[in-house]
Every structure is written in structure tokens, then in C-alpha cells.
Scaffold this motif. Sequence first.
Motif, short mmCIF file in Angstrom:
data_model
loop_
_atom_site.label_atom_id
_atom_site.label_comp_id
_atom_site.label_asym_id
_atom_site.label_seq_id
_atom_site.Cartn_x
_atom_site.Cartn_y
_atom_site.Cartn_z
N ARG A 147 6.43 -1.71 -8.34
CA ARG A 147 7.39 -2.76 -8.30
C ARG A 147 6.63 -4.01 -7.58
NH1 ARG A 147 12.46 -0.10 -5.54
NH2 ARG A 147 10.58 0.82 -4.16
N SER A 148 6.55 -4.98 -8.37
CA SER A 148 6.03 -6.44 -7.74
C SER A 148 7.14 -7.23 -7.35
CB SER A 148 5.35 -7.15 -8.99
OG SER A 148 4.26 -6.57 -9.58
N GLY A 149 6.67 -7.90 -6.27
CA GLY A 149 7.87 -8.67 -5.62
C GLY A 149 8.27 -9.93 -6.40
N ARG A 206 8.48 -12.75 -2.47
CA ARG A 206 8.74 -11.49 -2.06
C ARG A 206 7.68 -10.42 -1.67
NH1 ARG A 206 14.22 -10.93 -1.91
NH2 ARG A 206 13.95 -9.25 -0.53
N PHE A 207 7.75 -9.37 -0.91
CA PHE A 207 6.58 -8.62 -0.78
C PHE A 207 6.68 -7.53 -2.08
CE2 PHE A 207 5.99 -8.61 4.08
CZ PHE A 207 5.50 -10.06 3.94
N GLY A 208 5.45 -6.88 -2.25
CA GLY A 208 5.31 -6.03 -3.21
C GLY A 208 6.09 -4.69 -2.79
N MET A 209 6.53 -3.59 -3.68
CA MET A 209 7.01 -2.22 -3.29
C MET A 209 6.39 -1.19 -3.97
SD MET A 209 11.02 -3.74 -3.07
CE MET A 209 10.81 -4.76 -4.59
N ALA A 261 0.78 -1.18 -0.05
CA ALA A 261 -0.01 -0.07 -0.05
C ALA A 261 1.01 1.20 0.00
CB ALA A 261 -0.96 0.14 1.23
N SER A 262 1.19 1.83 -1.06
CA SER A 262 2.00 3.13 -1.43
C SER A 262 1.03 3.87 -1.95
CB SER A 262 3.38 2.59 -1.89
OG SER A 262 3.85 3.73 -2.15
N VAL A 263 1.58 5.46 -1.90
CA VAL A 263 1.12 6.59 -2.67
C VAL A 263 2.29 7.07 -3.41
CG1 VAL A 263 -0.02 8.74 -2.57
CG2 VAL A 263 -0.80 6.83 -1.31
N HIS A 264 2.31 7.60 -4.70
CA HIS A 264 3.29 8.18 -5.37
C HIS A 264 3.27 9.74 -5.07
CE1 HIS A 264 5.75 8.90 -8.72
NE2 HIS A 264 5.01 10.09 -8.92
N ARG A 265 4.57 10.03 -4.86
CA ARG A 265 4.82 11.29 -4.16
C ARG A 265 5.90 12.01 -5.25
NH1 ARG A 265 3.34 8.80 0.29
NH2 ARG A 265 1.58 9.83 1.47
N GLU A 266 5.80 13.28 -5.67
CA GLU A 266 6.86 13.88 -6.25
C GLU A 266 6.90 15.25 -5.55
OE1 GLU A 266 6.38 14.29 -10.27
OE2 GLU A 266 6.19 11.79 -10.57
N LYS A 267 7.79 16.08 -5.91
CA LYS A 267 8.22 17.40 -5.36
C LYS A 267 6.97 18.39 -5.40
CE LYS A 267 11.35 21.26 -5.30
NZ LYS A 267 12.71 21.87 -6.02
N PHE A 268 6.34 18.51 -6.72
CA PHE A 268 5.14 19.24 -6.76
C PHE A 268 4.01 18.39 -6.92
CE2 PHE A 268 8.80 21.83 -8.59
CZ PHE A 268 8.75 22.81 -7.49
N LYS A 269 3.91 17.23 -6.44
CA LYS A 269 2.78 16.25 -6.73
C LYS A 269 2.83 15.13 -5.46
CE LYS A 269 0.52 13.58 -10.51
NZ LYS A 269 0.58 12.92 -11.62
N PRO A 270 2.45 15.72 -4.26
CA PRO A 270 2.54 14.93 -3.12
C PRO A 270 1.58 13.76 -3.27
CG PRO A 270 1.41 17.03 -2.70
CD PRO A 270 1.89 17.25 -3.98
#
Length: 506
Positions: A80-82, A73-76, A23-32
Motif C-alpha cells: 500500500r503506497s502512501g 503519507r508514509f507507505g504501508m 519496510a515490511s514482510v508479508h506473512r500468512e498462517k502457513f507462509k510466515p
Amino acid sequence: MSTHFVDRVVLHASGGDGGNGCASVHREKFKPLGGPDGGNGGRGGDVVLEVDPQVTTLLDLHRRPHRSAPDGRFGMGSHRSGAEGDDLVIGVPDGTIVRSSSGELLADMVGPGTRYVVAPGGRGGLGNAALATTKRKAPGFALLGEPGEAADVVLELKTLADVALVGFPSAGKSSLVAAMSAARPKIADYPFTTLVPNLGVVEAGSTRFTVADVPGLIPGASEGRGLGLDFLRHVERCVALVHVLDGATLESDRDPVSDLEAIEKELAAYTVDDGTVPLQDRPRIVVINKADVPDAVDMAEIVREDLEKRGAPVFVVSAVARTGLRELSFAMAELVAASRAATPEAVPTRIVLNPPAVDASGFTVTREEYGDPENLQVRFRVRGEKPRRWVRQTDFNNDEAVGYLADRLARLGVEDELFKKGATPGAEVVIGDDANAVVFDWEPTMVAGAEVLGQRGSDLRLEDQSRPTRSAKREEERERRAAKAAARGELETERLAGHWTADDED
């Protein structure tokens, strides 16, 4: 160093567990908040049996009967699939039989390269990126990987030989193998010298075949007496049988005819697998051994006519003096050649999978009563592959994941079926039958507590906020200026029409 021969083991196999999703959320400098980007977990490895020509015994499995495949392996994040767990491939001898713990035949592994999956690995869990939909744009959870399957199977080795030498202990079977081939089995003058089958390769003309010396049989072997029950299975794959009779036995109650009758009785009592020719119906040859002893020659002359009436050719040989072996080897080769000509070319066994039928409804709900008769308790048990699998994939420490499970069960129709069975809010509901069953108090209107930023699986910050066009901005600016001008006009009209006087002085 002594060698060991193991032809039956119990294998405890466990497939690898699937990796958890991320469970992850994509974050960038101007796109939190760039949206979910959690990858899927990898699949667990399988435990696989494969026929290996270099393996001739089950000794390695006997020493290490517990085998487990690697986990996935766990997903990332960043999608990125495990990694998937590697399959654990276990080499077994050609001719290995795989049975369940209850005795059911699972696989007959014949031919190099034949493979059979004993314990499949578990599937990896989906990451929150794979769970995102148009209505669930920001899942705050991922699915857990499924545990790998565990299985206890019995492996039995059936020797792949063309001709089997059968007979009482000390009849001279091992001596015959040593005299006719390059094999050097242990030979002694006491019963049950041979404790394991001995194999020897014999050449007669252009025919090359394998001879197996089966450990001594005694009356009652088919019922478990002596060593016969353990090694009669090695006779099943032989195309011909050779009865080795002791022509110089020192026991007064034995003679070649009675020995032959006793062994034939044991062979007839042994049950072979379906589709296999019964042992008593196989081509056979009768051999009277120890012709180097004068008493054996006399005994052979007495019983030869009686033995020939049974329909099998009779040979009088001496393994010690090596007399009569050439004629015997050519007789064996003739039977083997005839069998090979009538048998199609062997190909590796194709393992046919017969998965159990899947219930079209996906689940069943059963009302159960338990407890004391005076204070009966009622619960409702949900069974089915889908609910069981969904429960294993759920992280019950995550309220949103629990809510997602409730949504899946509701869409499947579990809530409607519970209502039909008489369930009321607060009723005890159990999903599954095993120790990992989930028990909870049913609330049909239950919602998860993760809707702080909108409904479950959504985030108002990720909602589509479309930008206005240039013409729309111009129109908005004209309307704003027109509104300001109208407001100034009203104020000017009120000022001109107004009458101001100074306040009266005291």
C-alpha cells in the motif's frame, strides 16, 4: 471599513516532504516469510501560484507570507503506497510578476489559469518491495522521503490597465477617473491623496477600456523619492499615457510645461523589462485640467502651442464642470483600439521551465585542507545531485540502509575517484555542502552488519528450495533400498565366514 492595496510581497514557500517508504514482510498462517511487501511513500504537495480573476490584490499573502504544502503519507505493508500531499494553490491577481530574491524574473503571470510552481514537493521514498531484486530478495530497509524545496520569491503586481493617468500630486487625476467612470476614489485638496492606483472603466462609442490613476509622481520618483518608484510599475502594462497637468497650480515655480518635462524625465529614467516598449515611447495625450478656474483657461492658451509642438494632442478639460471629457474619452479610445488591433489575442502565459544542466558524471570529489597552518587537516568533499539525494533518502539508524548507500556510491564510481584523489582508509569524507551534509570516516571495504541470514539484502529462508519430482523420488528410493540390501549381504557373508569359540574358563 478601509480597504488595503498591496502590490508587493515576499512569499516564503515550502513544498511538502515526501513520505517514507515502508519496510515490511508479508506473512500468512502457513507462509510466515512471504517476501517484502512494503509500499512507497507519497509525494509531497507543491506550492503553486495561479491567476485567479476574483483576486485583485496581494493582501492575503501580505498577511500570511509563510505557506507550506501538505506532506506525503508514509507507505504501508501489503504493497500500500502512501497518499500524495495535495498541492497548495494560491490565487494571485492577473499581471503578477514573480522574481527570485536576487531579482531574477521567474514568471510573468498573465491570463486566467496561468500557473507557476514556486516550491515543488519532495519525492516519496521507495518501500522494500520496490528495492527487491533477484540478488536482493529481502531488503530489511526502505528509503526515506525527500524534503520539499523551500523558496523565497518576490511577487509584484502590475495593474492591467489600458490608459495610465500620470502627473504631479493634486493635478486632478482622481477627479478625472471619477468623472469619466463609475469609480469613486478618494479626492481631497492636499498632495498625495491617492496612495494606491485607482481603476475606472470608460466607454467611448463601441470601445470599452480601463483607466488607471497612478499615484502622484515628483522629480526623483524613478530613484525612489515619494511614491513614484512603488507605482511606476503599474504604468508598464498600459498602452497609452495621459499627462494630467494642473492649469491652476498655486506654486510659483511650476507651470504645465515644466511639469510635463519633469514627468517625462522620470518616465525616461524608469527601466522596463526586456521586450517591453519604454515608457517614453508610448502613445500619449496631454490634458490641462481645472478649466473651470479662469486662471487655468488663460494658462492653457499661453502654453497650448508649446505643448502641441511636442507631438501629442492637447485637451483642456474640467473634471469638476465635466467639460471636454467626451472628446478626451474618444481620443483615448482611438489609441486603445489601434493598440488592440496591432496586438495578437492574449493567451495565458506558458511557463517555460529551464532546469539547470545535469553533470553527466553525477558527482565531483574535491580535496580540501582546513585547520591551523601548522596542523592542516585533509578531507574529501563529494558534490553532486545523486549523492546528495541518496544521503537524504538514507536512514542512518539502519546498518543495512547505510550499506546500501555505500553500494550505490561505489557503483557510481565515488570510491574509485577517492582513490585517485589520494584518499586512504580512515580519511574524512563529506557528502554535500549544506547543513545536512554527512561526514564519515571512509572505509572502502566496509560492509554492513545485517548479513546474519546471508549477504546484505538476502535471507536464506527465502531462497528457492525446489521440490524433487516424482520420478526423482522413486529413483532415490530404489538407490536407498539397493544400498540397504548390499549392506545386509555383507553382514551375512561376515557371519557365515566367522568362527566363534567360548571364552576360556579359569
